[in-house]
Design an enzyme around this catalytic site. Structure first.
Site: not given
Length: 304
Positions: A92, A196
């Site tokens: 990420s 996400h």
């Protein structure tokens, strides 16, 4: 030349005092000072003094982890530069660190970018309206069950036995109850937003405007995306980062691809914590893994 992967952690790895062992070295400390100047506030005070609850806020945690990880890499690179061919990546936020360390995005541009990324992600969904859970289960099992639910999505595939799901709070609670009844262990995550997943689309739109003004430079190392499992290029950096806001992180696939396609069995985690090292150990039990977050890790680098 032997290949190795350098990986950078994402949000959740932050802690007060991270990186303090490197402060006396200008290769590290210059980036702490630069972050303060670029952001026009004392990020350094949050990193080294806290308080913890402020450091944990998404808009603070992301630039803090990025800055510490970037600075440690500059220090660690001196031990590694003549020994290995580098492949970079991250989980990420760590993907931004990887791109900046590879030269694609300047440090000053990137520390501001991840500060805004954290702010936009935090503001995309009202607090308490979203949630995330970790499941001790395979991807296949989760995919089979999740298709019967709305407003829940797979967010992270961390290993062959850990999948993170993100979505609206009420839907996440229902899905968690359903999976518990199936005998699956469910771990609620202490997060401020459902990362996400498509609920992050407002953050994507806002970040797009910021990225439009940022110059992308030639990459000095290969950087593999854990979203697409494809390598970054100057041409695809912006779209890949934007798509990553709303799409899953497949860290398991990232590690397996580096091992299967490149023969990489040396992984160096650079930055606070050992979260990625633990995941890699589950995915590749025989891999050589070093966590560089203090003097012990640096000593291990010397022996490679």
């Amino acid at each position: 030349m032997k290949k190795c992967a350098v990986v950078f952690p994402g949000q959740g790895s932050q802690h007060v005092g991270m990186g303090k062992d490197f402060l006396k070295d200008e290769r590290f400390s210059r980036y702490i000072d630069e972050a303060d100047n670029v952001l026009s506030f004392k990020l350094s005070k949050l990193i080294f003094e806290g308080p913890e609850d402020e450091l944990t806020l998404t808009q603070n945690a992301q630039p803090a982890i990025f800055t510490v990880s970037y600075g440690i890499f500059q220090y660690a690179f001196e031990y590694l530069k003549d020994k290995f061919e580098f492949f970079l990546g991250g989980h990420s936020l760590g993907e931004y660190t990887a791109l900046s360390c590879a030269g694609a995005i300047s440090f000053s541009d990137c520390v501001n970018l991840v500060r805004l990324r954290g702010k936009f992600m935090q503001e995309a969904v009202p607090e308490g309206h979203g949630g995330m859970i970790a499941l001790v289960s395979s991807r296949e099992k989760v995919e089979q069950e999740i298709k019967n639910f709305e407003n829940v999505w797979i967010a992270n595939i961390n290993s062959q036995e850990q999948v993170v799901v993100s979505g609206r709070k009420d839907s996440i609670d229902q899905f968690a109850d359903h999976m518990r009844k199936k005998g699956i262990r469910v771990i609620p995550l202490k997060v401020s937003a459902p990362f996400h997943c498509p609920l992050m689309y407002p953050a994507r739109l806002r970040l797009q405007k910021v990225l439009e003004a940022i110059q992308i430079n030639k990459l000095n190392f290969k950087v593999l995306s854990a979203h697409t499992l494809e390598y970054y290029s100057v041409e695809n950096v912006k779209n890949t980062l934007l798509d990553g806001i709303t799409s899953e992180v497949n860290f398991y696939g990232f590690v397996k691809k580096l091992y299967q396609d490149e023969g990489i069995d040396i992984f160096i985690e650079v930055g606070p914590g050992k979260v990625l090292s633990s995941l890699i150990k589950r995915i590749l039990p025989n891999a050589k893994i070093i966590s560089v977050n203090g003097p012990v890790g640096l000593e291990q680098l010397k022996d490679l």
